[in-house]
Design an enzyme around this catalytic site. Structure first.
Site, PDB file in Angstrom:
ATOM      1  N   ARG A   1      49.171  29.355  30.755  1.00  0.00           N
ATOM      2  CA  ARG A   1      50.205  30.309  30.403  1.00  0.00           C
ATOM      3  C   ARG A   1      49.825  31.387  29.837  1.00  0.00           C
ATOM      4  NH1 ARG A   1      54.573  25.975  28.062  1.00  0.00           N
ATOM      5  NH2 ARG A   1      54.098  24.500  29.735  1.00  0.00           N
TER       6      ARG A   1
ATOM      7  N   LYS B   1      54.341  13.110  36.107  1.00  0.00           N
ATOM      8  CA  LYS B   1      54.831  13.995  35.032  1.00  0.00           C
ATOM      9  C   LYS B   1      56.566  14.168  35.115  1.00  0.00           C
ATOM     10  CE  LYS B   1      54.731  18.345  32.856  1.00  0.00           C
ATOM     11  NZ  LYS B   1      54.136  19.606  32.029  1.00  0.00           N
TER      12      LYS B   1
ATOM     13  N   THR C   1      50.403  23.723  33.535  1.00  0.00           N
ATOM     14  CA  THR C   1      51.185  24.608  34.139  1.00  0.00           C
ATOM     15  C   THR C   1      50.675  25.314  35.264  1.00  0.00           C
ATOM     16  OG1 THR C   1      51.761  25.065  31.917  1.00  0.00           O
ATOM     17  CG2 THR C   1      52.606  26.612  33.350  1.00  0.00           C
TER      18      THR C   1
ATOM     19  N   GLU D   1      45.927  18.962  27.359  1.00  0.00           N
ATOM     20  CA  GLU D   1      46.228  19.472  28.604  1.00  0.00           C
ATOM     21  C   GLU D   1      46.521  21.017  28.118  1.00  0.00           C
ATOM     22  OE1 GLU D   1      50.409  18.528  30.339  1.00  0.00           O
ATOM     23  OE2 GLU D   1      50.457  20.588  30.959  1.00  0.00           O
TER      24      GLU D   1
HETATM   25  C1  3PG Z   1      55.368  21.378  29.004  1.00  0.00           C
HETATM   26  O1  3PG Z   1      55.291  22.339  29.676  1.00  0.00           O
HETATM   27  O2  3PG Z   1      54.939  20.495  29.539  1.00  0.00           O
HETATM   28  C2  3PG Z   1      56.410  21.725  27.905  1.00  0.00           C
HETATM   29  O3  3PG Z   1      56.580  22.958  27.502  1.00  0.00           O
HETATM   30  C3  3PG Z   1      56.136  20.796  26.939  1.00  0.00           C
HETATM   31  O4  3PG Z   1      57.171  20.845  26.377  1.00  0.00           O
HETATM   32  P1  3PG Z   1      57.885  20.549  24.887  1.00  0.00           P
HETATM   33  O5  3PG Z   1      57.241  22.172  24.226  1.00  0.00           O
HETATM   34  O6  3PG Z   1      59.344  20.487  24.814  1.00  0.00           O
HETATM   35  O7  3PG Z   1      57.004  19.664  24.236  1.00  0.00           O
END
Ligand code: 3PG
Length: 226
Positions: A63, A147, A87, A59
């Site tokens: 960002r 999710k 995102t 994924e």
């Molecule tokens: C996401 O957007 O899925 C998270 O930022 C991932 O979370 P993590 O950095 O705690 O693994």
């Protein structure tokens, strides 16, 4: 005796499930790496390093400005990995997401206009939900692949265990605060298909171009599913 992931995969009924392509995403690899790419040149070597470790899905978050070009490069150069856009919060970006070659979309939450626009474009979707009402709204619309975000901050494995009763059809990808230490516990749960996390692509390794180190992390993650 619990069922294995492969047995659960067989229990899924793609012929009758309109969201089957989304559900399938949860069973590609035990972990979906959530990556933030600053330098587009890192995209292909990163994807290849993950594949070398046995991870077949990624994924790429939108960002950074490099996100969409990174998806395009991975989709073109690394067919062994399934690349999705993460995102995704902006309906206005969806045409560019489709055009980039993204094979699926991940959203942190699930506003209905965003979800509708993604489905209109025919993209498999992992829709984000952190509360029971969001989960109920999505499952009532036929979404089974969700999710759970942000997982650790929203109640973690205990929360997911509690929702298994009222939401028997939902299968989750918990993301947010997942680590190699807590991933196994999630993966053992009957309503978890895979987990998501950023630990496979630490910024320091990306900046250093240390692809062998990323392959080691990927291999450890690929072996999490017992
Ligand atoms: C996401 O957007 O899925 C998270 O930022 C991932 O979370 P993590 O950095 O705690 O693994």
């Amino acid at each position: 005796m619990g069922t294995t992931h492969d047995e659960r995969k067989l229990m899924l009924s793609p012929a009758t499930d309109p969201t089957d392509k989304s559900l399938e995403l949860l069973f590609v690899s035990p972990v979906i790496p959530v990556v933030v790419i600053d330098d587009v040149e890192a995209a292909v070597p990163l994807a290849r390093a993950l594949v070398a470790g046995g991870i077949r899905i990624i994924e790429v978050t939108l960002r950074t400005a490099a996100g969409l070009p990174a998806i395009r490069r991975i989709a073109e150069a690394v067919p062994e990995i399934r690349v999705g856009a993460g995102t995704v919060t902006d309906v206005g970006l969806l045409d560019a997401v489709v055009e980039s070659g993204a094979q699926f979309v991940v959203t942190p939450g699930s506003p209905s206009e965003l979800i509708d626009a993604i489905l209109d474009r025919g993209l498999p979707l992992l829709a984000g939900a952190g509360t029971l009402t969001e989960m109920m709204t999505l499952t009532a619309r036929g979404h089974r692949a969700l999710k759970f975000f942000p997982a650790e901050q929203s109640g973690g494995a205990g929360f997911l265990k509690a929702v298994a009763g009222p939401l028997p059809g939902a299968i989750f990808c918990p993301t947010g605060g997942i680590t190699p230490a807590n991933a196994r516990g999630y993966l053992a749960m009957p309503n978890v298909g895979c987990v998501g996390g950023s630990w496979l692509s630490p910024p320091a390794l990306l900046t250093a171009g240390d692809w062998p180190a990323i392959t080691v992390l990927a291999r450890q993650a690929a072996e999490l599913r017992s």
